[in-house]
Each structure stands twice: as structure tokens, then as C-alpha cells.
Design a protein around this motif. Sequence first.
Motif, short mmCIF file in Angstrom:
data_model
loop_
_atom_site.label_atom_id
_atom_site.label_comp_id
_atom_site.label_asym_id
_atom_site.label_seq_id
_atom_site.Cartn_x
_atom_site.Cartn_y
_atom_site.Cartn_z
N MET A 1 0.59 -1.30 -0.29
CA MET A 1 0.14 -0.32 0.12
C MET A 1 1.15 1.39 0.02
SD MET A 1 -3.06 1.46 2.84
CE MET A 1 -2.45 0.21 3.60
N ASP A 2 0.79 1.97 -1.01
CA ASP A 2 1.27 3.74 -0.93
C ASP A 2 0.30 4.72 -0.21
OD1 ASP A 2 3.07 5.51 -1.90
OD2 ASP A 2 2.83 5.05 -3.61
N LEU A 3 0.28 5.43 0.58
CA LEU A 3 -0.12 6.41 1.19
C LEU A 3 0.73 8.20 1.13
CD1 LEU A 3 -2.50 4.03 3.57
CD2 LEU A 3 -3.30 4.83 1.37
N LYS A 4 -0.23 8.96 0.52
CA LYS A 4 0.64 10.12 0.65
C LYS A 4 -0.26 11.48 1.36
CE LYS A 4 3.34 9.42 -3.44
NZ LYS A 4 3.83 10.31 -4.62
N LEU A 5 0.25 11.94 2.07
CA LEU A 5 -0.92 12.84 2.84
C LEU A 5 -0.79 13.85 1.69
CD1 LEU A 5 -1.92 13.55 5.43
CD2 LEU A 5 0.29 14.77 6.17
N ASN A 39 -21.44 29.78 0.84
CA ASN A 39 -21.01 29.89 2.41
C ASN A 39 -20.06 28.02 1.92
OD1 ASN A 39 -23.56 30.99 4.10
ND2 ASN A 39 -24.56 29.54 3.25
N TYR A 40 -19.09 28.37 1.43
CA TYR A 40 -18.35 27.56 0.70
C TYR A 40 -17.45 28.25 -0.22
CZ TYR A 40 -16.18 23.66 -0.93
OH TYR A 40 -14.75 22.83 -0.45
N ARG A 41 -15.84 28.05 0.59
CA ARG A 41 -15.47 28.43 0.06
C ARG A 41 -13.13 27.67 -0.04
NH1 ARG A 41 -11.59 33.93 -0.69
NH2 ARG A 41 -10.23 34.04 -1.67
N ILE A 42 -12.84 26.72 -0.86
CA ILE A 42 -11.73 26.33 -0.73
C ILE A 42 -10.53 26.73 -1.37
CG2 ILE A 42 -12.25 24.64 -2.48
CD1 ILE A 42 -11.33 22.94 -0.27
N VAL A 43 -9.67 26.91 -0.42
CA VAL A 43 -8.71 28.16 -1.12
C VAL A 43 -7.41 26.74 -0.92
CG1 VAL A 43 -6.67 29.96 -1.02
CG2 VAL A 43 -8.71 30.18 -1.16
N GLN A 44 -6.72 25.66 -1.69
CA GLN A 44 -5.27 25.09 -1.62
C GLN A 44 -4.38 25.78 -1.97
OE1 GLN A 44 -6.38 20.41 -2.14
NE2 GLN A 44 -4.41 21.07 -2.84
N LEU A 45 -3.36 25.53 -1.08
CA LEU A 45 -2.08 26.25 -1.27
C LEU A 45 -0.65 25.28 -0.98
CD1 LEU A 45 -3.41 28.41 0.72
CD2 LEU A 45 -2.12 30.14 -0.50
N THR A 46 0.06 25.35 -1.87
CA THR A 46 0.99 24.16 -1.60
C THR A 46 2.73 25.23 -1.56
OG1 THR A 46 0.06 22.69 -2.95
CG2 THR A 46 2.09 22.50 -2.91
N PRO A 47 3.16 24.93 -0.16
CA PRO A 47 4.62 25.31 0.62
C PRO A 47 5.66 25.10 -0.60
CG PRO A 47 3.89 23.73 1.80
CD PRO A 47 2.62 23.68 0.62
N PRO A 48 6.56 25.84 -0.79
CA PRO A 48 7.32 26.04 -2.26
C PRO A 48 8.33 23.62 -1.80
CG PRO A 48 7.77 27.66 -1.28
CD PRO A 48 6.69 27.19 -0.30
N GLY A 49 8.38 23.37 -2.68
CA GLY A 49 8.89 22.18 -2.46
C GLY A 49 8.05 21.11 -2.10
N SER A 50 7.20 21.28 -1.67
CA SER A 50 6.30 20.14 -0.87
C SER A 50 5.39 19.07 -2.05
CB SER A 50 4.71 21.17 -0.14
OG SER A 50 4.67 20.47 0.73
N GLU A 51 5.21 18.31 -1.93
CA GLU A 51 4.06 17.74 -2.41
C GLU A 51 2.39 17.81 -1.15
OE1 GLU A 51 4.30 13.50 -3.72
OE2 GLU A 51 6.45 14.24 -4.09
#
Length: 140
Positions: A1-5, A39-51
Motif C-alpha cells: 500500500m502506498d499512502l501520501k498525505l 457559505n463555501y470557499r476552498i483555497v488550496q496552497l502548497t509550500p515550495p518544494g512540498s507535495e
Amino acid sequence: MDLKLEAIVIPVSDVDRAKKFYEEALGFRVDVDRRSGDNYRIVQLTPPGSECSIQIGTGITQVTPGTYQGTYLITSDIEATRAELVGRGVEVSEPYHFGPQGQTPGIDPERASYNSFMSFSDPDGNGWLIQEVKQRAPGR
């Protein structure tokens, strides 16, 4: 099994203010900024170099803003990272490490991976740690 956060939800009180902080002050990449009604808004942000990303928004969590403490970011050069963050206006602590007497000011004298830290908070008070890892432990 391969799980990623993939993503961690960070509770914030003002999505636009938090988005600006994470994008401009910390240099996170904006992956998604979607709304569905008032009533719903989602913002996804990724740190530099992160998965792994963070998600902030409205209607995505019932957790009180400012209550998350101890979320980690990893850097290979804590001094350069601190200088860049300070230059971007982030109030980041001085580096510290853990020695025989516990938490000690300054970078670990041996520059051992996993032993030098600094901290900062987002505009809501969610607390972050930055840890220096120059070489990963075997199997990581």
C-alpha cells in the motif's frame, strides 16, 4: 500500500487575509480558489518544494481559527529560510535546538538533522514549526 498525505485543513477567520499571508509572505503556490455560494470557499496552497498542501476556506471545518499548533515545515537550510521569511515580513522566532538542558537558543552546533527549529504564527495564531533536515533518516 502506498499512502501520501495530500492536504491539511488550517482553520482561519478571514480567508482573503490568510491567503495573502500564505501566498505572499510564505511563498505558497495557490492551486485552487473555488466558491460555491456564500457559505463555501476552498483555497488550496502548497509550500515550495512540498507535495502536501494546506486548505483554508469557509464551510470546510468547524475548528476554531488559531487553534492549530505545531504543524511542521522542513527546510535544508534554516538560516537561509529564516532570512528569506524575515525579508518577506514574517515574524519568525530565532532558531533553537534541544541539548542536554532542553530547549537551547541557537542552531544545533553539530547541525544534526531534526534538531534545529524556529517558529511563527499565521494571522489567526495557528502555530507553525520549521525544522532543519539536511539528511533524512534511513527509510524516509
